[in-house]
Design an enzyme around this catalytic site. Sequence first.
Site: not given
Length: 477
Positions: A279, A282, A311, A346, A364
């Site tokens: 993690e 990442w 969108w 998460n 988004w």
Amino acid sequence: MTTHLVWLRNDLRINDNHALHAACRSENARVIALFIATPGQWAQHNMAPKQAEFIWRSLLDVQQSLAKKGIALHIAECDDFTASVALLQDFCREHGVDRLFYNYQYEVNERQRDAAVERTLFDNDVMVQGFDDSLLLPPGSVLTGNREMYKVFTPFSRAFVKRLQEGLPECLPAPSVRNAALGEQDIQPLKAFDYPREEIDTKLFPAGEQAAIARLREFCQQPVTDYPGQRDLPARDGTSRLSAYLATGVLSPRQCLHRLLKQHPHGLEDNQIFVWLNELIWREFYRHLLVAYPSLCRHQPFTRWTRNVVWRKDPHQLAAWQQGKTGYPIVDAAMRQLNSLGWMHNRLRMITASFLVKDLLIDWREGERYFMSQLLDGDLAANNGGWQWAASTGTDAAPYFRIFNPTTQGERFDKSGEFIRHWLPELRGVPEKFIHQPHEWAKKNQQRLDYPLPIVEHKQARQQTLAAFEAARKQTD
């Protein structure tokens, strides 16, 4: 006397701080520190008031820690990054600064500001030195055989671990006391910056370096071994909860790595222990990408054809998502956790992001902005990376046809509804069997729930989203 200035930004600690360590190398130099608040810039970047509060508390803590080392911390304020260049110039002139030390930030606006500072201070005979500090390995140091940035995480992670196995990054000690610690009379009260601040849960997120180190040590004992089995269950305290400390630099990733390997010497090879370390990798991946592809800082999708997605604009559904009133219990409980704590588990970040983009077909970037406006651990690279992953617009993202079913996600990760009942008190009377579809129970038992009906039907929404992405992709073919 030579005067060294440490310009603190997202590195609010005295341990393992490259800029501070370098500034203190000379025993004869006077060392001072400065933090510049930029409320106008923070507003542009959607900084959460809870993060502002966390930074303020961390500044109070680091001021005391620096004072014990004989280093005074100053706080100054100006509107934005552009104004901070002139402010630094004036500060250096006023305090007779010969050398400025700072740790790099990798976002576009920050890099432009730092380049302007270096040019300006060079013209004023102030030497400036910057350091890679917020990462285990600096951007550009983990590349493919073609000397390009990796676009897929797994090979990046393998190459990253290989580099770590060749030699771990050094973890630097706190500086020694310089002449004498500052007395209480020498510590100036810090003027609060002109930016909204909201109270935080100090039991969950106590501010300060020692609190961060204590949490890290505790987690690296037993919890890290349980992490693979607990990390996806939001009702359990199965994550490290270190993200806020990493985002603001109260803790460094090197401290995390060294503590983990001290407790578990084979952590780089141990599959169980490596799950948490991965993690951290990442986090590195998203920051390295930010430098390789600066357009990410400007909220552009990594995958070009996804720019063609049309969108939906629906302010009412967006508000329902933001307020935790979508009619999908796991989504709503997660959003209420975010709004209350300034933090979200998460697994829930993935579920709520998928719902906004794939069920509501809302851009988004609306979600990215809202998360930043609420998150105690707001970090552009990680937040952007997570949103682009969920939206299927980023590098190594979930494929666009991977669409979470919010009901089955809730059944999988909060089976008994323990987390849901905590954040949705209006559903506490719903039996476990129906907690993920409470209106079915209410209808069967002729009960009235003070809880909204689902604002969208998942199967229908899924088809709409698939059609929108497929149309966008055909435009590029």
